[in-house]
Design an enzyme around this catalytic site. Structure first.
Site, PDB file in Angstrom:
ATOM      1  N   ALA A  65       0.859  -1.187   0.000  1.00 41.58           N
ATOM      2  CA  ALA A  65       0.000   0.000   0.000  1.00 41.58           C
ATOM      3  C   ALA A  65       0.890   1.230   0.000  1.00 41.58           C
ATOM      4  CB  ALA A  65      -0.866  -0.027   1.249  1.00 41.58           C
ATOM      5  N   GLY A 109       0.583  -5.013   0.707  1.00 33.67           N
ATOM      6  CA  GLY A 109      -0.554  -5.065  -0.211  1.00 33.67           C
ATOM      7  C   GLY A 109      -0.214  -5.683  -1.555  1.00 33.67           C
ATOM      8  N   GLU A 112      -0.463  -9.311  -0.995  1.00 36.75           N
ATOM      9  CA  GLU A 112      -1.891  -9.586  -0.784  1.00 36.75           C
ATOM     10  C   GLU A 112      -2.675  -9.508  -2.096  1.00 36.75           C
ATOM     11  OE1 GLU A 112      -1.861  -6.495   2.205  1.00 36.75           O
ATOM     12  OE2 GLU A 112      -2.415  -7.945   3.733  1.00 36.75           O
ATOM     13  N   GLU A 132       4.384  -5.095   7.171  1.00 35.97           N
ATOM     14  CA  GLU A 132       3.602  -4.009   7.788  1.00 35.97           C
ATOM     15  C   GLU A 132       4.002  -3.772   9.237  1.00 35.97           C
ATOM     16  OE1 GLU A 132       2.341  -6.469   5.925  1.00 35.97           O
ATOM     17  OE2 GLU A 132       0.796  -5.699   4.577  1.00 35.97           O
TER      18      GLU A 132
HETATM   19  N1  CAA Z   1       4.602   3.206  -0.611  1.00 37.73           N
HETATM   20  C1  CAA Z   1       5.024   4.362  -1.167  1.00 37.73           C
HETATM   21  N2  CAA Z   1       6.221   4.497  -1.774  1.00 37.73           N
HETATM   22  C2  CAA Z   1       7.002   3.407  -1.815  1.00 37.73           C
HETATM   23  C3  CAA Z   1       6.632   2.165  -1.293  1.00 37.73           C
HETATM   24  C4  CAA Z   1       5.357   2.082  -0.656  1.00 37.73           C
HETATM   25  N3  CAA Z   1       4.886   0.936  -0.136  1.00 37.73           N
HETATM   26  N4  CAA Z   1       7.633   1.286  -1.492  1.00 37.73           N
HETATM   27  C5  CAA Z   1       8.605   1.945  -2.140  1.00 37.73           C
HETATM   28  N5  CAA Z   1       8.229   3.240  -2.340  1.00 37.73           N
HETATM   29  C6  CAA Z   1       8.987   4.299  -3.004  1.00 37.73           C
HETATM   30  C7  CAA Z   1      10.117   4.795  -2.115  1.00 37.73           C
HETATM   31  O1  CAA Z   1       9.665   5.744  -1.185  1.00 37.73           O
HETATM   32  C8  CAA Z   1      11.054   5.374  -3.149  1.00 37.73           C
HETATM   33  O2  CAA Z   1      10.562   6.639  -3.534  1.00 37.73           O
HETATM   34  P1  CAA Z   1      11.571   7.939  -3.549  1.00 37.73           P
HETATM   35  O3  CAA Z   1      12.587   7.567  -4.595  1.00 37.73           O
HETATM   36  O4  CAA Z   1      10.662   9.041  -3.949  1.00 37.73           O
HETATM   37  O5  CAA Z   1      12.151   8.037  -2.202  1.00 37.73           O
HETATM   38  C9  CAA Z   1      10.883   4.436  -4.356  1.00 37.73           C
HETATM   39  O6  CAA Z   1       9.635   3.777  -4.146  1.00 37.73           O
HETATM   40  C10 CAA Z   1      11.965   3.386  -4.429  1.00 37.73           C
HETATM   41  O7  CAA Z   1      12.023   2.722  -3.195  1.00 37.73           O
HETATM   42  P2  CAA Z   1      13.393   2.503  -2.380  1.00 37.73           P
HETATM   43  O8  CAA Z   1      14.334   3.631  -2.622  1.00 37.73           O
HETATM   44  O9  CAA Z   1      13.038   2.222  -0.963  1.00 37.73           O
HETATM   45  O10 CAA Z   1      13.938   1.199  -3.123  1.00 37.73           O
HETATM   46  P3  CAA Z   1      14.886   0.075  -2.519  1.00 37.73           P
HETATM   47  O11 CAA Z   1      15.279  -0.782  -3.669  1.00 37.73           O
HETATM   48  O12 CAA Z   1      15.948   0.657  -1.675  1.00 37.73           O
HETATM   49  O13 CAA Z   1      13.923  -0.790  -1.523  1.00 37.73           O
HETATM   50  C11 CAA Z   1      11.905  -1.934  -0.912  1.00 37.73           C
HETATM   51  C12 CAA Z   1      12.850  -1.499  -2.047  1.00 37.73           C
HETATM   52  C13 CAA Z   1      12.599  -2.966  -0.001  1.00 37.73           C
HETATM   53  C14 CAA Z   1      10.667  -2.567  -1.544  1.00 37.73           C
HETATM   54  C15 CAA Z   1      11.514  -0.707  -0.052  1.00 37.73           C
HETATM   55  O14 CAA Z   1      11.061   0.331  -0.930  1.00 37.73           O
HETATM   56  C16 CAA Z   1      10.424  -0.954   0.947  1.00 37.73           C
HETATM   57  O15 CAA Z   1      10.684  -1.519   1.995  1.00 37.73           O
HETATM   58  N6  CAA Z   1       9.170  -0.524   0.671  1.00 37.73           N
HETATM   59  C17 CAA Z   1       8.067  -0.588   1.578  1.00 37.73           C
HETATM   60  C18 CAA Z   1       7.531  -1.998   1.681  1.00 37.73           C
HETATM   61  C19 CAA Z   1       6.381  -2.048   2.699  1.00 37.73           C
HETATM   62  O16 CAA Z   1       6.560  -1.732   3.855  1.00 37.73           O
HETATM   63  N7  CAA Z   1       5.193  -2.451   2.246  1.00 37.73           N
HETATM   64  C20 CAA Z   1       4.021  -2.534   3.074  1.00 37.73           C
HETATM   65  C21 CAA Z   1       3.178  -1.287   2.935  1.00 37.73           C
HETATM   66  S1  CAA Z   1       1.790  -1.248   4.072  1.00 37.73           S
HETATM   67  C22 CAA Z   1       0.626  -2.253   3.373  1.00 37.73           C
HETATM   68  O17 CAA Z   1       0.822  -2.826   2.314  1.00 37.73           O
HETATM   69  C23 CAA Z   1      -0.651  -2.405   4.149  1.00 37.73           C
HETATM   70  C24 CAA Z   1      -1.567  -3.476   3.628  1.00 37.73           C
HETATM   71  O18 CAA Z   1      -1.511  -4.605   4.046  1.00 37.73           O
HETATM   72  C25 CAA Z   1      -2.585  -3.179   2.658  1.00 37.73           C
END
Ligand code: CAA
Length: 258
Positions: A65, A109, A112, A132
């Site tokens: 998400a 998400g 999911e 999460e």
């Molecule tokens: N939401 C918004 N933006 C996101 C994102 C997310 N879930 N995941 C990545 N991005 C964005 C980053 O902010 C970044 O943007 P900027 O360049 O503007 O800063 C861009 O995508 C690239 O990401 P990274 O620089 O972090 O890339 P990386 O290769 O270093 O890492 C990753 C990749 C491990 C996937 C890391 O981005 C990450 O951990 N992302 C979040 C994953 C997460 O926590 N997901 C769960 C979300 S909550 C949810 O999903 C609730 C539900 O159950 C419905």
């Protein structure tokens, strides 16, 4: 309708939906969720479409998400809008088969959404996770429920509590994905599977999907009865006559969805 966060192509009876927010690793914001639902519903009612494939990019199927969009939301915001309720319900209501073709990150998400599809074909680069817990929340689109049914309690607890990622090999071994292929072959494999499904009777494909999905909701005896009654009902179709006649005449069946 013109979409901004997804790309839709229809070819040879398969609707390919590509998540397309590369700057956010295809994070599911409200626009993407809405556009995805519309595209799926369009495909479901389009007579030219017989199977649907959802995919992302080489780097990410979807990284979850959209954290930026959610970060300032209050309980009242997410409860009153029922955040992710519509996405879950609208994807579940699609009657045509949906394949998830996953390369790279399928997190939160994203994992999911892949599990909401009917089956997952993974590239060897795929990484699944429910991280999460690192954000001070829990999964909200099936990560504690569907994942547990796929991989069992111990592994699901591990994923949901530690937030660790599962690679493609572990995901296949655990029953989360149906096949793993080299990344370069992912789309060929997924589109090939979709083509195979598209060749079947739509009636059988929809009935098979419905019956397998009931197995998640019903006790075994009730599920067996549901399956048997649907099996019986298929004998009212022309496609059953055609399928069995074609087998006996040693020729390919010509299904007409009747
Ligand atoms: N939401 C918004 N933006 C996101 C994102 C997310 N879930 N995941 C990545 N991005 C964005 C980053 O902010 C970044 O943007 P900027 O360049 O503007 O800063 C861009 O995508 C690239 O990401 P990274 O620089 O972090 O890339 P990386 O290769 O270093 O890492 C990753 C990749 C491990 C996937 C890391 O981005 C990450 O951990 N992302 C979040 C994953 C997460 O926590 N997901 C769960 C979300 S909550 C949810 O999903 C609730 C539900 O159950 C419905």
């Amino acid at each position: 309708m013109a979409f901004e966060t997804i790309i839709v192509e229809i070819e040879d009876h398969v609707a390919l939906i590509k998540l397309d927010r590369p700057d956010a690793l295809n994070a599911l914001n409200s626009q993407l969720a809405q556009e995805l639902c519309i595209a799926l519903e369009d495909a479901d009612t389009n007579d030219k479409v017989r199977c649907i494939v959802i995919t992302g990019s080489d780097k990410a199927f979807a990284a979850g998400a959209d954290i930026k969009e959610m970060s300032e939301m209050s309980f009242v915001d997410v409860y009153s809008s029922n955040l992710f309720g519509a996405l879950n319900d609208r994807v579940c209501a699609i009657r045509k088969p949906i394949i998830a073709a996953v390369a790279g990150y399928a997190l939160g998400g994203g994992c999911e959404l892949a599990m909401l599809c009917d089956f997952i074909i993974a590239a060897d680069t795929a990484k699944f996770g429910q991280p999460e817990i690192n954000l001070g929340v829990i999964a909200g689109l099936g990560g504690s429920q569907r994942l547990t049914r796929f991989v069992g309690k111990s592994k699901s607890m591990d994923m949901n509590l530690t937030g660790r990622f599962m690679d493609a090999e572990e995901a296949e071994r655990s029953g989360l994905v149906s096949r793993v292929v080299p990344a370069k072959k992912l789309m060929e494999e997924a589109m090939g599977a979709a083509q195979k499904i598209a060749e079947k009777s739509q009636l059988s494909a929809m009935a098979a999907k419905e019956a397998v999905n009931r197995s998640y909701e019903l006790p075994l005896g009730e599920g067996m009865l549901f399956e048997r009654r649907v099996f019986h009902s298929m004998f009212a179709t022309e496609d059953q006559k055609e399928g069995m006649a074609a087998f006996l005449e040693k020729r390919a069946a010509q299904f007409r969805d009747k």
